[in-house]
Motif scaffolding. Sequence first.
Motif, PDB file in Angstrom:
ATOM      1  N   GLY A   1      46.038  43.205 -42.377  1.00  0.00           N
ATOM      2  CA  GLY A   1      45.926  42.007 -41.524  1.00  0.00           C
ATOM      3  C   GLY A   1      44.254  42.058 -41.400  1.00  0.00           C
ATOM      4  O   GLY A   1      43.869  42.675 -40.480  1.00  0.00           O
ATOM      5  N   GLU A   2      44.111  40.656 -40.481  1.00  0.00           N
ATOM      6  CA  GLU A   2      42.872  40.530 -39.438  1.00  0.00           C
ATOM      7  C   GLU A   2      43.102  39.108 -38.909  1.00  0.00           C
ATOM      8  O   GLU A   2      43.660  38.341 -39.239  1.00  0.00           O
ATOM      9  CB  GLU A   2      41.893  40.025 -40.481  1.00  0.00           C
ATOM     10  N   ILE A   3      41.887  39.360 -38.104  1.00  0.00           N
ATOM     11  CA  ILE A   3      41.607  38.619 -36.790  1.00  0.00           C
ATOM     12  C   ILE A   3      40.086  38.272 -37.330  1.00  0.00           C
ATOM     13  O   ILE A   3      39.445  39.319 -36.452  1.00  0.00           O
ATOM     14  CB  ILE A   3      42.549  38.564 -35.754  1.00  0.00           C
ATOM     15  N   LEU A   4      40.169  37.255 -37.248  1.00  0.00           N
ATOM     16  CA  LEU A   4      38.608  36.222 -37.468  1.00  0.00           C
ATOM     17  C   LEU A   4      38.468  34.602 -36.184  1.00  0.00           C
ATOM     18  O   LEU A   4      39.072  34.158 -36.265  1.00  0.00           O
ATOM     19  CB  LEU A   4      37.881  35.655 -38.456  1.00  0.00           C
TER      20      LEU A   4
ATOM     21  N   VAL B   1      51.819  37.391 -39.943  1.00  0.00           N
ATOM     22  CA  VAL B   1      51.838  36.330 -39.595  1.00  0.00           C
ATOM     23  C   VAL B   1      50.065  35.108 -40.052  1.00  0.00           C
ATOM     24  O   VAL B   1      49.146  36.420 -39.698  1.00  0.00           O
ATOM     25  CB  VAL B   1      51.385  36.264 -37.840  1.00  0.00           C
ATOM     26  N   ASP B   2      50.388  34.303 -40.518  1.00  0.00           N
ATOM     27  CA  ASP B   2      49.421  33.570 -40.275  1.00  0.00           C
ATOM     28  C   ASP B   2      49.436  32.500 -40.025  1.00  0.00           C
ATOM     29  O   ASP B   2      50.527  32.182 -39.751  1.00  0.00           O
ATOM     30  CB  ASP B   2      48.996  33.258 -42.519  1.00  0.00           C
ATOM     31  N   LEU B   3      48.144  32.124 -39.619  1.00  0.00           N
ATOM     32  CA  LEU B   3      47.526  31.385 -38.629  1.00  0.00           C
ATOM     33  C   LEU B   3      46.318  30.702 -38.220  1.00  0.00           C
ATOM     34  O   LEU B   3      45.840  31.835 -38.744  1.00  0.00           O
ATOM     35  CB  LEU B   3      48.110  32.031 -37.002  1.00  0.00           C
ATOM     36  N   HIS B   4      45.653  29.509 -37.920  1.00  0.00           N
ATOM     37  CA  HIS B   4      44.172  28.542 -38.327  1.00  0.00           C
ATOM     38  C   HIS B   4      44.469  28.030 -37.221  1.00  0.00           C
ATOM     39  O   HIS B   4      45.035  26.978 -37.566  1.00  0.00           O
ATOM     40  CB  HIS B   4      44.371  28.741 -39.967  1.00  0.00           C
ATOM     41  N   ILE B   5      43.743  28.269 -36.532  1.00  0.00           N
ATOM     42  CA  ILE B   5      43.823  27.111 -35.277  1.00  0.00           C
ATOM     43  C   ILE B   5      42.118  26.600 -34.859  1.00  0.00           C
ATOM     44  O   ILE B   5      41.269  27.974 -34.946  1.00  0.00           O
ATOM     45  CB  ILE B   5      43.527  27.611 -33.694  1.00  0.00           C
ATOM     46  N   ARG B   6      41.792  25.505 -35.364  1.00  0.00           N
ATOM     47  CA  ARG B   6      40.175  24.532 -35.119  1.00  0.00           C
ATOM     48  C   ARG B   6      40.003  23.927 -33.890  1.00  0.00           C
ATOM     49  O   ARG B   6      40.857  24.120 -32.947  1.00  0.00           O
ATOM     50  CB  ARG B   6      40.112  24.176 -36.404  1.00  0.00           C
ATOM     51  N   GLY B   7      38.942  24.302 -33.023  1.00  0.00           N
ATOM     52  CA  GLY B   7      38.205  23.328 -32.273  1.00  0.00           C
ATOM     53  C   GLY B   7      38.779  22.416 -31.963  1.00  0.00           C
ATOM     54  O   GLY B   7      38.404  21.439 -32.891  1.00  0.00           O
ATOM     55  N   GLY B   8      39.184  21.687 -31.034  1.00  0.00           N
ATOM     56  CA  GLY B   8      40.219  20.382 -30.625  1.00  0.00           C
ATOM     57  C   GLY B   8      41.625  20.500 -30.829  1.00  0.00           C
ATOM     58  O   GLY B   8      42.806  19.429 -30.550  1.00  0.00           O
TER      59      GLY B   8
ATOM     60  N   PHE C   1      39.390  30.082 -35.523  1.00  0.00           N
ATOM     61  CA  PHE C   1      40.186  31.304 -35.523  1.00  0.00           C
ATOM     62  C   PHE C   1      41.203  31.342 -36.290  1.00  0.00           C
ATOM     63  O   PHE C   1      42.295  30.698 -36.769  1.00  0.00           O
ATOM     64  CB  PHE C   1      41.144  30.950 -34.203  1.00  0.00           C
ATOM     65  N   VAL C   2      41.015  32.471 -37.702  1.00  0.00           N
ATOM     66  CA  VAL C   2      41.711  32.788 -38.426  1.00  0.00           C
ATOM     67  C   VAL C   2      43.456  33.898 -38.464  1.00  0.00           C
ATOM     68  O   VAL C   2      42.222  35.358 -38.182  1.00  0.00           O
ATOM     69  CB  VAL C   2      41.326  32.931 -39.667  1.00  0.00           C
TER      70      VAL C   2
END
Length: 261
Positions: free
Chosen positions: A62-65, A24-31, A6-7
């Motif tokens: 911006g973008e949300i992926l 806003v910048d954020l990067h969430i990975r599984g776990g 999730f980016v």
Amino acid sequence: MSKPDFVIRNLHVQVEGKEILKGVDLHIRGGEIHAIMGPNGTGKSTLASAIMGHPHYEVTEGEILLDGQNVLEMSVDERARAGLFLAMQYPAEVPGVSNANFIRTALNARRGEGNEIPVLQFHRRLVQKMKELSIDPSFAERYLNEGFSGGEKKRNEILQMAMLEPRIAILDEIDSGLDIDALKIVANGVNQLRSDNIGFLIITHYQRLLNYIVPDVVHVMMQGRIVKSGDAKLAEELEAKGYDWLKQELGIEDETVEVEA
């Protein structure tokens, strides 16, 4: 199943012409569990609403992926089916719709046509999850959140999350209004779901929740931006010292940006 990814990149959001989120910048990975803290009115709940596609919030840049897919091109229901979940700060009451029917309908929508969960399998799974979250079995047939206490509503949000198995779960002040016993039950429910198949974004004012759900990363939001990130010790520092030291360090005088939605 691949780990969720999730980016958020350079996200700008406005409400009625007023810019709330300012890159806003954020990067969430599984776990991973990410916590966002910050004073009132700094854009935290705006971020949650914008991710889920609330029509009141306009993304201007911006973008949300999610897993490489552009979330901003999806409707709210498409975002939910793709694996986004929002546990709301103030869950709505829905008279006439039983809790069980609501969850089963949502679960079948998530699974897709032709892959609906059998009734008996759903019932067994619901009973087990309710037991784990200390929810009275009779609540399954009660109308959604109607007459529920604040703690019961929040546990019900976690129950929905447990049943739906999202890829990214956003918990918007899930701890607000909870006594210590209810807080522990809700936190335990989140911890039971922690795995490589799900990533969490937890929005909270208070470090006490993070005593029970230990985050991998803590972010501080002020003036519509993430201004500082660190590990769980950052939350402890904020609890002990407040936000004034950070405002002084960053030269922030007035951090309020949010407006009433």
